[in-house]
Design a protein around this motif. Structure first.
Motif, PDB file in Angstrom:
ATOM      1  N   MET A1382      31.024 -21.568  22.167  1.00  0.00           N
ATOM      2  CA  MET A1382      31.279 -20.386  22.983  1.00  0.00           C
ATOM      3  C   MET A1382      30.712 -20.559  24.390  1.00  0.00           C
ATOM      4  O   MET A1382      31.342 -20.183  25.388  1.00  0.00           O
ATOM      5  CB  MET A1382      30.672 -19.155  22.313  1.00  0.00           C
ATOM      6  CG  MET A1382      31.428 -18.691  21.067  1.00  0.00           C
ATOM      7  SD  MET A1382      30.598 -17.367  20.195  1.00  0.00           S
ATOM      8  CE  MET A1382      30.775 -16.048  21.373  1.00  0.00           C
ATOM      9  N   GLU A1383      29.494 -21.122  24.453  1.00  0.00           N
ATOM     10  CA  GLU A1383      28.920 -21.380  25.779  1.00  0.00           C
ATOM     11  C   GLU A1383      29.789 -22.354  26.575  1.00  0.00           C
ATOM     12  O   GLU A1383      30.053 -22.158  27.774  1.00  0.00           O
ATOM     13  CB  GLU A1383      27.508 -21.937  25.619  1.00  0.00           C
ATOM     14  CG  GLU A1383      26.511 -20.920  25.071  1.00  0.00           C
ATOM     15  CD  GLU A1383      25.143 -21.543  24.857  1.00  0.00           C
ATOM     16  OE1 GLU A1383      25.031 -22.757  25.086  1.00  0.00           O
ATOM     17  OE2 GLU A1383      24.207 -20.823  24.474  1.00  0.00           O
ATOM     18  N   LYS A1387      31.732 -21.775  30.124  1.00  0.00           N
ATOM     19  CA  LYS A1387      31.664 -22.680  31.279  1.00  0.00           C
ATOM     20  C   LYS A1387      33.059 -23.118  31.701  1.00  0.00           C
ATOM     21  O   LYS A1387      33.386 -23.169  32.894  1.00  0.00           O
ATOM     22  CB  LYS A1387      30.805 -23.889  30.944  1.00  0.00           C
ATOM     23  CG  LYS A1387      29.322 -23.551  30.760  1.00  0.00           C
ATOM     24  CD  LYS A1387      28.533 -24.795  30.410  1.00  0.00           C
ATOM     25  CE  LYS A1387      27.054 -24.464  30.190  1.00  0.00           C
ATOM     26  NZ  LYS A1387      26.276 -25.667  29.800  1.00  0.00           N
ATOM     27  N   GLN A1388      33.877 -23.475  30.698  1.00  0.00           N
ATOM     28  CA  GLN A1388      35.233 -23.899  31.025  1.00  0.00           C
ATOM     29  C   GLN A1388      36.034 -22.774  31.671  1.00  0.00           C
ATOM     30  O   GLN A1388      36.842 -23.013  32.578  1.00  0.00           O
ATOM     31  CB  GLN A1388      35.940 -24.391  29.765  1.00  0.00           C
ATOM     32  CG  GLN A1388      35.404 -25.725  29.253  1.00  0.00           C
ATOM     33  CD  GLN A1388      36.069 -26.140  27.968  1.00  0.00           C
ATOM     34  OE1 GLN A1388      36.897 -25.428  27.442  1.00  0.00           O
ATOM     35  NE2 GLN A1388      35.669 -27.303  27.454  1.00  0.00           N
ATOM     36  N   ARG A1393      38.542 -20.550  36.416  1.00  0.00           N
ATOM     37  CA  ARG A1393      38.667 -19.549  37.476  1.00  0.00           C
ATOM     38  C   ARG A1393      38.525 -20.192  38.865  1.00  0.00           C
ATOM     39  O   ARG A1393      39.261 -19.878  39.815  1.00  0.00           O
ATOM     40  CB  ARG A1393      37.617 -18.457  37.279  1.00  0.00           C
ATOM     41  CG  ARG A1393      37.844 -17.582  36.075  1.00  0.00           C
ATOM     42  CD  ARG A1393      36.940 -16.373  36.091  1.00  0.00           C
ATOM     43  NE  ARG A1393      36.975 -15.698  34.792  1.00  0.00           N
ATOM     44  CZ  ARG A1393      36.069 -15.857  33.844  1.00  0.00           C
ATOM     45  NH1 ARG A1393      35.053 -16.675  34.052  1.00  0.00           N
ATOM     46  NH2 ARG A1393      36.174 -15.225  32.706  1.00  0.00           N
ATOM     47  N   LYS A1394      37.520 -21.068  38.975  1.00  0.00           N
ATOM     48  CA  LYS A1394      37.332 -21.740  40.261  1.00  0.00           C
ATOM     49  C   LYS A1394      38.569 -22.540  40.648  1.00  0.00           C
ATOM     50  O   LYS A1394      39.052 -22.497  41.794  1.00  0.00           O
ATOM     51  CB  LYS A1394      36.118 -22.658  40.200  1.00  0.00           C
ATOM     52  CG  LYS A1394      34.792 -21.909  40.122  1.00  0.00           C
ATOM     53  CD  LYS A1394      33.623 -22.885  40.060  1.00  0.00           C
ATOM     54  CE  LYS A1394      32.299 -22.146  39.965  1.00  0.00           C
ATOM     55  NZ  LYS A1394      31.157 -23.070  39.844  1.00  0.00           N
ATOM     56  N   LEU A1395      39.102 -23.274  39.663  1.00  0.00           N
ATOM     57  CA  LEU A1395      40.290 -24.075  39.952  1.00  0.00           C
ATOM     58  C   LEU A1395      41.481 -23.191  40.322  1.00  0.00           C
ATOM     59  O   LEU A1395      42.308 -23.544  41.179  1.00  0.00           O
ATOM     60  CB  LEU A1395      40.629 -24.946  38.737  1.00  0.00           C
ATOM     61  CG  LEU A1395      39.620 -26.068  38.427  1.00  0.00           C
ATOM     62  CD1 LEU A1395      39.964 -26.734  37.115  1.00  0.00           C
ATOM     63  CD2 LEU A1395      39.630 -27.107  39.561  1.00  0.00           C
TER      64      LEU A1395
END
Length: 1820
Positions: A1382-1383, A1387-1388, A1393-1395
């Protein structure tokens, strides 16, 4: 029909008996008219001669045929008399454990003294809507009949429940009220049904008590009117009470109790709120300890007190009023303990300090002195004066008890009034159903005034009952147009006149009460003088002058006159009442207000003792007579229904019937009178079709006419000569008593003769078949015997010849064996001798050789020792000499070092050497690197060589150890050699004993072999045991696997249960919403009707999906606008899991909103930065060109690096197919050369990159030197430092005239800084990677240690604990991994979102670039010359979207949902077209990025669909259509959501059509809930359609009629739901199922969903059929089981034809199939019981026992199931763990799974037909 025909041999009759009332006997000789004796045999084998009275010539009553025994209706019996009725009730009650039986219009209920599971909600649902004769007798059937007649005839109804104490009247009335409360719909007022039922616990607490006959006996009569409105909903109730037994308050007989409320108060005295009452144990008070039985078995008084208080609260009686009631009751208890002291014969006194009197006065709020005074005195008023007279002790005690009774009667009446006020409704009452729970006929050893009033009431009720039965009989005859003949029946009007007429018993009693000196004795004399000779029903006892006898309809009763006058007056001391009226207690004042009207008929006025007022006071008898007349008027104005309760025994034993007591009650309650009235006319009645089907056996084929009526008439004229024995009605045939039995006898005789004929033919065929088989067998045996004899002779000849051959060969074999033994012995002796000689020579040679070897080794060792000593001496001498020479040389060097010239020579050329050394150091660094690489390679080779050498060293060490062992064994071998020499000598000496030793040796070897064999057997046993252990362990492993599988199945089951519970909660939630909405609409309508105002239309939809999922409202479309209302949702108690899910969803939404805000902020910042960059950028064309060159070089550099990495991986990869070449080989050298060349090229590329970067810096600096950006660049060359070389003095400016060198130098510095940063980043990256690897290694080590610890711990545990321990550890590990995943997922998500943000930025840049390019192209096109070109039109390429204007949602949904006709769409257009159109509009709203449009469109769609389902929810086609479209819309939302799970089957074009701006997972959940709601509505539609067909087709319809026809029925005929010409068959049911399936298929409903609907339909069929089977005794027969199995087979064939065999529908029919098999299987022995247990796995224990109990033979050749067999079944089934419920849950709906199926329809190809009127939509 003569008596000789009926009283023939083997006929069975009833004989009177003192103990059993009636005994069964059988005629052993035919009776002929004129015989005075009947020869009979009892059931125990005793022969009896029954004398016939010659005057009356009455024969004993005949027994009914066995087939009629145990009938539901007593009127179905052919012989209607007392023994037949008693026997039928006994068989049903004891054998069948059935407590209800019909007797015409009366329901007979026998108290089982045991709780039975026949009053549950599913039983109520089964009886609801059924006709009274269709189901087995039940109190619910009577209640349903009353409810149905009230609705149909619009006439008030009454249910009269009567019986003696302990017969179960109160319970029957309670269940009837519960039925009304359950089946009636909810009214406008809340909890009306609950309040009606809540009155029962209160009235039981205050009016019921324990008696010797009943633990919960009602000591008052009550009539409850339950009111209904126009919708047949309960709106209120009203209660009237009759004749409360007040004497029980002050006196109880032994074994009895006072009213329950007193014991409940004492049991709750420990509660804080009751502390002020100062109560204690019930044994402490006089009014509660007289019966010496304060406790009732299995009754908790404290718990009952809690129920009473809760009922008070439910009726709206506040806590303060309740405490006031309890305070008065507690005061009555304290009053009972007030002690009266005797002062003289006519004087008594009470101490004012009496503790109980003080508490009584404190609780009542009265002065203690006054109450103590007036308890012992009374005031007598005359015309002239008033004086006070004292009481004797007895009179004072009676006055105290009278006061207690009066207070209790007042509080009882006041509570009844409060209950009536609480149950009163403001809504107008349309009709009511009255339930009368009144005492039955009573007769005791001592009968007083109470018994007289009770029996008087029963006389009135019996008269009303007789008239009603007579009236129904008359109506039946008139309806069937049969001549009416007057039936003589018992009229009890003379007895009623004796009691209530002028100068009757009550009139004389009231007259005597008015007399000043009236007494019981004078009243008795008046009765004797007035009534003894005038009325035949009145009689005087012989031995008593203070009693009288009345002949009631049930029995004659003797009443004792003692106490009649006092109980009729009901006097209380007026001064005591006045003291209470002056109380400060509010409730007490309300009880004694004079102007208050009594709420019930039980309020009695007190006798004040004043002669002027005495005439105005009503006596108890007068009040009771008036209330009884009022009750009779009410009952006569209603349609009565009768329930007669029977008490089976006086010992309260379960299912035990005392015949004497039962007959007494049957006579008393009028059952036998009903039977007599029925038997006097034509009791047996058959319809013409039933008669034809039953007695078709007695007809010939030529006698059957097309008209069934004429056929029946012809048959009866032929069979029964006396036409007075039957009558032909309009629709029925009426028979006298006994005629049906005669016809049954003829029918059974005909069937018996037919059976004999069939048996004769079959036996002949069997005997002939047996003879032929025996003849053929005899011939076969002869053939085989002769063949056997021939074969035996041949075998004899063969054996003789074989014996000769065997003798010859055996003799030859023995001779040859003897020769071989002798030869082998000689060879063996020679062998031993030669071996001995060879051994001696060998040992001698070996001894000499070993001695030589030893000498050689010793000499060599001595020589080596001498050499080593000499060598050591020489080395020592050389060391001494060399030390001396070194010392001399050292001294010389020290002298030279001190001289100055030496230092000068050393310093010459030092500087040059330092430079050379520096250069050498650099070269050495390079060489070191190369050497380190080579060293690594050499190290690897050396490590492999080292490993190989280590292995060789280990082998050498092993060989050395073996050599040492051999050396150590050398002396032992020498010893052995000497020992062998000695042995050789011994062997020579012992040569003679060799043979003896050989024999001994042979024996020893045999023993050793035997021991080895034994050990081998032991080892084999151990091996077998180990194998067994292994097998057990494997078995345990398989068991654990099965357990795991079972656990998995259990988890799946729990999941389905959780899903079904969620769906049921969802349906309840939606139902509550609809109900709330309806109430709101009604309220709005009422408000608008009273106050006209504008209606508010709310068109704003909330975009919050979580709120929307909680408020799914259905709205109606009116003139193209969808009107919604803001609703306050009812709170539904969902499970904790759903709360957590909701909380998680809210948190996710908050997280999404925060991310969205962050994205917006970042976008704003990026826009600002972009603006700044646009302002700063000025002409960068050359710089862009240089950067492009640099990027190309860097890309080539990267490619070279990748090639190098690939090459290195291929070289270092040991697992690859091509192993790397070894160092020194040809391929290795080639690879090294390539590597060096590539490195050189790489260096060149780096230099070029540096030069280009420096050039870029220079160009940038020159461009922006004059601009604001160039201020930071310093181009002043004077700032450049001057470096001077050792050999040069020229400055650097001479070499840098144009400044290029300085710029190159600055560029190199910048590149050095960049390289340093890159190196630092790489170092930090490698260090972080190294740390991570270290952490992973440490984690792995820790995990390894933990695994080892767990393994060691688990090995110590037993097998079961080990498995559990491992499972727990595995669960914890999986949870940890889950958290880690889940962590990682979070992170992914962040990176995604950044991508996405970066992608958006790049997309905007690309769009800007394209826009600029298009602008340039336009400019160039404008400048280019134009020439004429022919333009061809291309076909439009649609994007699968429909454009609509904002606000068109209402028009869209009105045309597409509200006004749409589903049939036309399903037939002519593509399936799911509305769903596709709505989704295409949704895609348009998503493409324009308008969240308001999206939410409005989806919310309006859901509201519109719900509105359609609400309005047309009963139309299966509409519901099916919208279920298919809702599921299709849900699948479209999933298919085009972009989730990888749902897009696997999409085409490329469909993937392009995915939603881009909005994530609608919450709406997917909402549409899923809506689909579940529509699915449940679909199932409800199916159930409403199928319910009338199921029972008629599966149970009632008989494909084969005739021999297996129906049995005779009673007055309550079975009514079919359909007329005869429209009989419902299984084909009709299958046609309906096919219609459902075809409709769903036309609507393109998913196949999995269709299978679930079919499974649910088959479950409804099974549940309804089985439930009716369990409640209908006439259906439990062998032939009905055959019919059910045939019908089930047809259903299964229907499934097979439509490829639905795998949908699970067959499994749902399994209980019905097993029930049918249970009806057909043999049911006699224990083996049959075992077979039933193994067969009936889908049926519960209660269902199996119920079917066996209800099993009823239809024909004489079948047998009933014995009670012993049923007990055997109980014992076998007692260990089953299952639900105790009897009925299947017909309302159960399986949890639905909504499957996802991707659509193959391309959205761009969908076209909108003009018929939908959607021209305002535009395809894009």
């Amino acid at each position: 029909m003569a008596a000789s025909e009926l009283y023939s041999k083997y006929a069975r009759v009833w004989l009177p008996d003192a103990a059993e009332v009636w005994k069964s006997a059988e005629l052993i000789k035919d009776y002929t008219p004129g015989d005075q004796t009947l020869f009979l045999q009892l059931e125990d084998g005793t022969e009896v001669n029954y004398k016939i009275d010659p005057k009356t010539n009455n024969l004993p009553p005949l027994r009914n045929p066995n087939i009629l025994v145990g009938e539901n209706d007593l009127t179905a019996l052919s012989y209607l008399h007392e023994p037949a009725v008693l026997h039928n009730i006994k068989v049903r009650f004891i054998d069948s454990k059935t407590i209800y039986t019909y007797c015409g219009i009366v329901l007979v209920a026998v108290n089982p003294y045991e709780s039975l599971p026949i009053y549950e909600a599913d039983i109520i649902n089964a009886y609801s809507g059924q006709n009274m004769g269709d189901m087995d007798p039940h109190i619910f059937a009577v209640a349903e009949e009353a409810y149905k007649q009230m609705a149909r005839d619009e006439r008030n109804q009454s249910i009269i429940v009567s019986g003696e104490s302990g017969a179960g009247k109160t319970v029957s009335a309670k269940y009837a009220m519960r039925y009304f409360a359950t089946v009636s719909c909810s009214s406008g007022e809340a909890n009306v049904e609950e309040r009606v039922l809540a009155s029962s616990p209160i009235m039981e607490a205050l009016g019921n008590a324990k008696t010797t006959r009943n633990d919960n006996s009602s000591r008052f009569g009550k009539y409850i009117e339950i009111g209904f409105d126009k919708k047949l909903c309960i709106i209120g109730a009203n209660m009237r009470t009759y004749l409360l037994e007040k004497s029980r308050v002050v006196f109880q007989a032994h074994g009895e109790r006072n009213y329950h409320i007193f014991y409940q108060l004492c049991a709750s005295s420990h509660l804080p709120e009751f502390k002020a009452f100062k109560l204690g144990c019930a044994d402490d008070f006089h009014f509660t300890n007289q019966g010496h039985s304060p406790v009732i078995d299995r009754v908790d008084d404290a718990k009952e007190m809690h129920n009473t208080r809760r009922a008070f609260s439910l009726l709206g009686i506040v806590e303060s009023v309740q405490m006031a009631i309890y305070q008065i009751l507690a005061a009555i208890l304290h009053l009972s303990n007030v002690e009266v002291k005797d002062q003289s014969t006519d004087r008594s006194s009470i101490s004012p300090d009496n503790a109980h009197l003080l508490v009584f006065c404190e609780l009542m709020g009265v002065p203690c002195e006054e109450m103590a005074h007036w308890l012992c005195h009374r005031k007598i008023k005359t015309t002239t004066e008033t004086y006070v007279k004292s009481f004797s002790k007895m009179d004072a005690v009676n006055g105290r008890d009278a006061l207690a009774k009066h207070i209790y009667a007042r509080i009882f009446s006041w509570i009844v009034g409060k209950i009536n006020n609480a149950l009163k409704s403001a809504v107008k009452q349309r009709s009511f159903i009255g339930v009368l729970d009144i005492y039955g006929f009573e007769t005791f050893d001592v009968n007083s005034f109470e018994q007289f009033c009770i029996n008087y009431a029963n006389e009135k009720l019996q008269q009303q009952f007789n008239l009603h039965v007579f009236k129904l009989e008359q109506e039946e005859y008139m309806k069937e147009q049969i001549p009416w003949t007057l039936i003589d029946f018992y009229d009890n009007q003379p007895c009623i006149n004796l009691i209530e007429a002028r100068l009757g018993v009550l009139d004389l009693l009231d007259e005597e009460c008015k007399m000043p000196k009236g007494s019981d004795d004078t009243w008795a004399q008046k009765l004797y003088n007035t009534l003894l000779k005038q009325n035949a029903h009145f009689e005087k006892p012989r031995l008593s002058n203070r009693a009288f006898i009345i002949h009631h309809f049930a029995d004659k009763v003797e009443y004792q006159c003692l106490g009649f006058l006092e109980k009729n007056k009901d006097t209380v001391n007026e001064e005591q009442i006045n003291v209470l009226k002056n109380s400060k207690f509010d409730l007490l004042l309300k009880l004694f207000e004079e102007d208050e009207k009594a709420p019930s008929s039980t309020n009695k006025p007190t006798n004040t003792g004043r002669p002027g007022q005495r005439d105005n006071k009503k006596t108890v008898g007068l009040q009771f007579r008036q209330s009884l007349h009022l009750l009779m008027d009410t009952l006569n104005a209603t349609t009565p229904h009768y329930v007669r309760c029977i008490k089976p025994n006086d010992h309260k034993e379960s299912f035990t019937l005392d015949p004497v007591r039962a007959v007494q009650q049957l006579r008393a309650c009028g059952i036998l009178e009903t039977i007599r009235i029925s038997a006097a006319g034509f009791p047996s009645r058959w319809t013409y079709p039933e008669f034809f089907n039953r007695y078709r056996v007695l007809m010939k084929q030529k006698d059957i006419l097309p008209d069934r009526k004429q056929t029946c008439k012809k048959l009866l004229e032929k069979l029964i000569e006396d036409q007075d024995k039957y009558q032909f009605g309009k629709n029925k045939i009426f028979f006298r008593a006994g005629q049906v039995a005669y016809l049954e006898k003829l029918r059974s005789d005909k069937l018996r003769m037919a059976c004999v004929r069939i048996q004769k033919t079959i036996r002949c065929w069997l005997a002939r078949r047996k003879y032929l088989r025996m003849r053929e067998s005899a011939m076969t045996i002869q053939r085989y015997v002769r063949g056997h004899q021939a074969r035996c002779y041949v075998n004899f000849l063969r054996r003789t010849r074989a014996a000769v051959v065997i003798q010859r060969n055996v003799r030859m074999w023995t001779t040859r064996r003897r020769y071989r033994q002798q030869r082998s012995a000689a060879i063996k002796i020679q062998c031993y001798l030669r071996a001995y000689v060879a051994k001696t020579q060998y040992y001698k040679l070996m001894y000499e050789q070993k001695a030589v070897i030893i000498q050689k080794w010793v000499k060599g060792w001595l020589a080596r020792q001498r050499y080593r000593r000499a060598l050591a001496d020489i080395v020592l001498l050389q060391s001494y000499v060399r030390r001396m020479v070194a010392k001399k040389q050292l001294k010389k060097l020290k002298v030279e070092a001190r001289s100055v010239e030496h230092f000068k020579s050393l310093n010459i050329g030092m500087e040059n050497k330092i430079m050379q050394l520096q250069h050498k150091i650099n070269e050495q660094h390079k060489e070191n690197r190369e050497l380190s690489e080579k060293l690594n390679v050499v190290g690897r080779t050396q490590s492999t060589e080292r490993e190989r050498l280590g292995k060789e060293i280990e082998n050498l060490r092993r060989s050395e150890q073996e050599a040492r062992v051999k050396v150590e064994r050398l002396p032992s071998l020498l010893e052995q050699l000497s020992f062998l020499q000695k042995e050789l000598k011994n062997t020579r000496r012992e040569r003679d004993d060799l043979e003896v030793q050989a024999k001994v040796y042979m024996e020893e070897t045999h023993q050793v072999v035997e021991e080895l064999n034994m050990k081998n057997s032991l080892l084999n046993n151990e091996k077998d045991e180990l194998n067994k252990l292994i097998m057990e362990q494997t078995q345990q492993l398989t068991e654990t696997k099965t357990q795991n599988m079972e656990n998995a199945k259990q988890l799946e089951k729990d999941l389905t249960e959780e899903r079904s519970r969620y769906q049921s909660l969802l349906s309840e939630h939606l139902h509550l919403e609809e109900r709330h909405r309806d109430l709101k609409e009604e309220m709005n309508v009422s408000i608008s009707s009273s106050k006209p105002s504008h209606r508010r239309t709310d068109s704003n939809y909330s975009s919050n999906s979580s709120e929307f999922s909680q408020s799914l409202g259905s709205t109606d479309g009116e003139e193209g606008s969808i009107q919604t209302e803001e609703e306050t949702q009812p709170t539904v108690d969902l499970p904790v899991l759903l709360k957590f899910q909701r909380r998680v969803k809210d948190l996710e939404q908050e997280n999404q909103s925060l991310w969205q805000q962050l994205d917006n902020k970042e976008e704003a910042q990026q826009e600002k930065a972009k603006e700044v960059e646009e302002e700063k950028t000025v002409g960068r064309a050359e710089l862009d060109l240089e950067t492009l060159k640099r990027q190309e070089l860097e890309s080539e550099n990267k490619k070279l690096k990748q090639d190098l990495n690939v090459l290195r991986k291929s070289l270092t990869n040991e697992n690859s197919a091509l192993m790397p070449p070894a160092p020194g080989t040809m391929p290795y050298d080639i690879l090294v050369d390539q590597l060096t060349s590539s490195n050189e090229e790489l260096d060149m590329r780096k230099e070029e990159v540096l030069l280009l970067r420096s050039h870029i810096v220079r160009q940038e600096a020159l461009k922006h030197k004059d601009s604001a950006l160039g201020e930071g660049v310093k181009l002043d060359l004077s700032d450049v430092p001057s470096f001077q070389d050792v050999n040069r003095a020229t400055p650097i400016h001479t070499l840098n005239e144009d400044g290029e060198l300085w710029l190159a130098y600055e560029g190199l510095k910048e590149t050095n800084r960049l390289l340093e940063c890159q190196m630092q980043e790489q170092e930090s990256f490698h260090s972080e990677k190294y740390k991570k690897l270290l952490q992973e290694v440490n984690q792995l080590k820790e995990e390894k240690e933990q695994q080892q610890k767990l393994l060691s711990q688990s090995l110590l545990l037993p097998e079961d604990a080990r498995v559990e321990f491992i499972l727990k550890h595995e669960i914890t590990r999986l949870t940890n991994e889950n958290l880690e995943h889940m962590e990682q997922q979070e992170k992914q998500d962040k990176t995604i979102r950044k991508l996405k943000k970066q992608l958006k930025v790049f997309m905007k840049k690309v769009e800007d670039y394209e826009a600029s390019a298009q602008q340039k192209n336009k400019d160039s096109m404008m400048n280019a010359p134009v020439r004429a070109v022919h333009i061809t039109r291309k076909e439009k390429e649609y994007q699968g979207m429909l454009e609509y204007r904002e606000g068109d949602e209402s028009r869209l949904l009105k045309n597409l949902v509200i006004d749409l006709k589903s049939r036309g769409v399903a037939v002519s257009l593509i399936p799911g077209l509305p769903a596709y159109i709505i989704f295409m509009c949704l895609r348009y709203a998503d493409s324009v990025n308008d969240d308001q449009r999206v939410s409005t469109l989806l919310n309006s769609t859901i509201s519109s669909i719900k509105g359609v389902i609400k309005r047309r929810g009963n139309d299966f086609e509409v519901v099916s259509f919208w279920l298919a479209n809702t599921c299709r819309l849900l699948n479209c939302l999933k298919q085009y959501s972009g989730d990888e799970v749902f897009i696997t089957h999409n085409t490329v074009k469909q993937n392009e059509h995915c939603l881009t701006n909005f994530e609608l997972s919450e709406y997917q959940q909402v549409f899923g809930d809506l689909s579940i709601q529509i699915y449940r509505q679909l199932i409800k539609c199916i159930e409403d359609v199928l319910q009338p067909l199921i029972v008629a087709s599966m149970l009632e319809h008989e494909a084969i009629q005739g021999v297996l026809g129906s049995k005779p029925t009673g007055l309550r005929k079975r009514s079919s739901s359909f007329p005869e010409e429209e009989a419902v068959t299984v084909e009709v049911l299958l046609q309906r199922l096919s219609l459902f399936h075809t409709t769903m298929s036309q609507h393109a409903m998913d196949s999995d969903l269709i299978k679930q609907v079919v499974k649910q339909m088959f479950y409804i069929i099974c549940a309804s059929t089985l439930n009716h089977l369990l409640l209908r005794k006439d259906m439990c027969s062998w032939s009905k089981g055959l019919q059910i199995r045939y019908n089930v087979w047809q259903l299964e064939e229907w499934l097979t034809e439509r490829d639905l065999a795998d949908c699970g529908a067959k499994e749902t029919l399994e209980p019905l199939v097993q029930a049918a098999q249970l009806l057909q299987i043999k049911k006699k022995t224990e083996a049959d019981a075992q077979a039933i247990c193994t067969m009936c796995t889908a049926l519960t224990t209660a269902q199996i026992l119920k079917v066996l109990t209800l099993y009823t033979p239809v024909i004489e050749f079948e047998e009933r199931v014995t009670t012993s067999f049923i007990e055997t079944m109980k014992d076998l089934l007692k260990d089953r763990v299952e639900s105790p419920t009897l009925m299947m849950d017909a309302k159960k709906i399986f949890s639905v799974m909504l499957p996802f199926t991707s659509s193959a329809v391309a959205l761009e190809t969908v076209q909108i037909p003009a018929s939908l009127n959607l021209s305002f939509l535009t395809r894009i």
